[in-house]
Design an enzyme around this catalytic site. Structure first.
Site, PDB file in Angstrom:
ATOM      1  N   ASN A   9       0.868  -1.179   0.000  1.00 37.41           N
ATOM      2  CA  ASN A   9       0.000   0.000   0.000  1.00 37.41           C
ATOM      3  C   ASN A   9       0.906   1.230   0.000  1.00 37.41           C
ATOM      4  OD1 ASN A   9      -1.784   2.048   0.474  1.00 37.41           O
ATOM      5  ND2 ASN A   9      -2.349   1.383   2.548  1.00 37.41           N
ATOM      6  N   LYS A  11       0.143   4.306  -0.268  1.00 35.33           N
ATOM      7  CA  LYS A  11      -0.469   5.492   0.350  1.00 35.33           C
ATOM      8  C   LYS A  11      -0.242   6.716  -0.553  1.00 35.33           C
ATOM      9  CE  LYS A  11       0.049   3.154   4.745  1.00 35.33           C
ATOM     10  NZ  LYS A  11       0.258   3.206   6.171  1.00 35.33           N
ATOM     11  N   HIS A  94      -9.130   1.134   5.297  1.00 36.17           N
ATOM     12  CA  HIS A  94      -7.825   1.355   5.923  1.00 36.17           C
ATOM     13  C   HIS A  94      -7.966   2.297   7.122  1.00 36.17           C
ATOM     14  CE1 HIS A  94      -3.700   2.531   6.576  1.00 36.17           C
ATOM     15  NE2 HIS A  94      -3.381   1.410   5.955  1.00 36.17           N
ATOM     16  N   GLU A  96      -6.307   4.714   8.088  1.00 41.14           N
ATOM     17  CA  GLU A  96      -6.138   6.145   7.790  1.00 41.14           C
ATOM     18  C   GLU A  96      -7.411   6.725   7.188  1.00 41.14           C
ATOM     19  OE1 GLU A  96      -2.560   5.504   5.563  1.00 41.14           O
ATOM     20  OE2 GLU A  96      -1.591   4.886   7.430  1.00 41.14           O
ATOM     21  N   GLU A 166      -4.840  -4.868  10.732  1.00 39.05           N
ATOM     22  CA  GLU A 166      -3.783  -3.873  10.895  1.00 39.05           C
ATOM     23  C   GLU A 166      -4.005  -3.131  12.213  1.00 39.05           C
ATOM     24  OE1 GLU A 166      -1.950  -2.684   6.839  1.00 39.05           O
ATOM     25  OE2 GLU A 166      -3.729  -1.462   7.130  1.00 39.05           O
ATOM     26  N   GLY A 172       3.127   2.308  10.722  1.00 35.06           N
ATOM     27  CA  GLY A 172       4.063   3.415  10.539  1.00 35.06           C
ATOM     28  C   GLY A 172       4.802   3.801  11.803  1.00 35.06           C
ATOM     29  N   SER A 212       4.108  -2.203  10.180  1.00 34.93           N
ATOM     30  CA  SER A 212       5.571  -2.236  10.352  1.00 34.93           C
ATOM     31  C   SER A 212       6.196  -3.586   9.983  1.00 34.93           C
ATOM     32  CB  SER A 212       5.951  -1.821  11.777  1.00 34.93           C
ATOM     33  OG  SER A 212       5.537  -0.490  12.023  1.00 34.93           O
TER      34      SER A 212
HETATM   35  P1  13P Z   1       3.492   0.330   7.623  1.00 35.14           P
HETATM   36  O1  13P Z   1       3.992  -0.958   7.003  1.00 35.14           O
HETATM   37  O2  13P Z   1       4.231   1.539   7.135  1.00 35.14           O
HETATM   38  O3  13P Z   1       3.422   0.230   9.114  1.00 35.14           O
HETATM   39  O4  13P Z   1       1.979   0.521   7.106  1.00 35.14           O
HETATM   40  C1  13P Z   1       1.099  -0.546   7.172  1.00 35.14           C
HETATM   41  C2  13P Z   1      -0.125  -0.171   6.429  1.00 35.14           C
HETATM   42  O5  13P Z   1      -0.832   0.737   6.828  1.00 35.14           O
HETATM   43  C3  13P Z   1      -0.444  -0.910   5.210  1.00 35.14           C
HETATM   44  O6  13P Z   1      -1.724  -0.625   4.773  1.00 35.14           O
END
Ligand code: 13P
Length: 249
Positions: A9, A11, A94, A96, A166, A172, A212
């Site tokens: 992803n 983003k 997601h 976010e 997640e 992140g 992560s």
């Molecule tokens: P990270 O791997 O940067 O922690 O992000 C995970 C994520 O949100 C994948 O959709």
């Protein structure tokens, strides 16, 4: 045998030139793997990504979509538009999108229904925040997210659904759920599925872990019996890291 998936992803990262560069590197370095490999660039570069990955085994997926099939929704993207450019899978829910864009379980339910009506495959994301885990509410929260958005679906819909657990506190942050924590939650998710849909569905649904994941921890997480791959954020932006993670499956 459920499919294994490693999905990146991206983003809101990578302009057109950077997208093409990263995709070319991924194609060149792609290992021989039985896992499905997916990338989710930003909307404006989806079409270019589909073209540059034609003939490769990497699938291009979208990060979001609207729940209507067309209409006066300024700034939004309809599922039919995605399908029209060769994108057949969409990430929904997601954290976010939930946290910064107010996406609720009810809205996601509508998006799920529209995506399925369009014949799309869905990577459905969910997971608890740190406070939920600290107060021991993480199982209840995850169960509620799943039930509210997905458990109205008929049995046959589940072959189009991939789940992505997640935990928000691991996204992140560099802090990963331990392989045991991931396994514990994935087993719980399967048990929850089984209680409503029976064991064939519960055993057949691919459940990804996200948060992560890095080349250094991927293989240990993926070795857990109920973890079928990963949804990767930051580490999907560097070809060598993403390839390292694919090698961990
Ligand atoms: P990270 O791997 O940067 O922690 O992000 C995970 C994520 O949100 C994948 O959709």
């Amino acid at each position: 045998m459920r499919s294994k998936i490693v999905a990146g992803n991206w983003k809101m990262n990578k302009n057109l030139e950077e997208t093409n560069t990263l995709l070319a590197e991924l194609v060149q370095k792609m290992p021989d793997t039985s896992a499905e490999v997916m990338v989710a660039p930003t909307f404006v570069n989806l079409s270019a990504a589909v073209q540059s990955l034609a003939g490769s085994r990497i699938e291009v997926v979208a990060q979001n979509m609207h729940f209507e099939e067309s209409g006066a929704f300024t700034g939004e993207i309809a599922p039919g538009m995605l399908k029209n450019i060769g994108v057949n899978t969409v990430i929904l829910g997601h954290s976010e999108r939930r946290a910064y864009f107010g996406e609720t379980d009810g809205l996601l339910k509508k998006k799920v229904d529209t995506a399925l009506a369009q014949g799309m495959r869905i990577i459905f994301c969910f997971g608890e925040e740190l406070d939920d885990r600290k107060s021991g509410k993480h199982f209840d929260l995850v169960e509620r997210q799943l039930r509210n958005a997905l458990f109205h679906l008929p049995t046959e819909a589940w072959k189009h659904i991939v789940l992505a657990y997640e935990p928000v506190w691991a996204i992140g942050t560099g802090e990963t759920a331990s392989p045991e924590q991931a396994q514990e939650m994935h087993a719980f998710i399967r048990k929850t599925l089984e209680s409503s849909y029976g064991s064939d569905i519960a055993q057949g649904v691919t459940i990804l872990y996200g948060g992560s994941v890095k080349p250094g921890n991927a293989s240990e997480i993926f070795s857990k019996p109920d973890v079928d791959g990963g949804l990767i954020g930051g580490a999907a932006l560097k070809a060598d890291d993403f390839i390292g993670i694919i090698n961990g499956i």
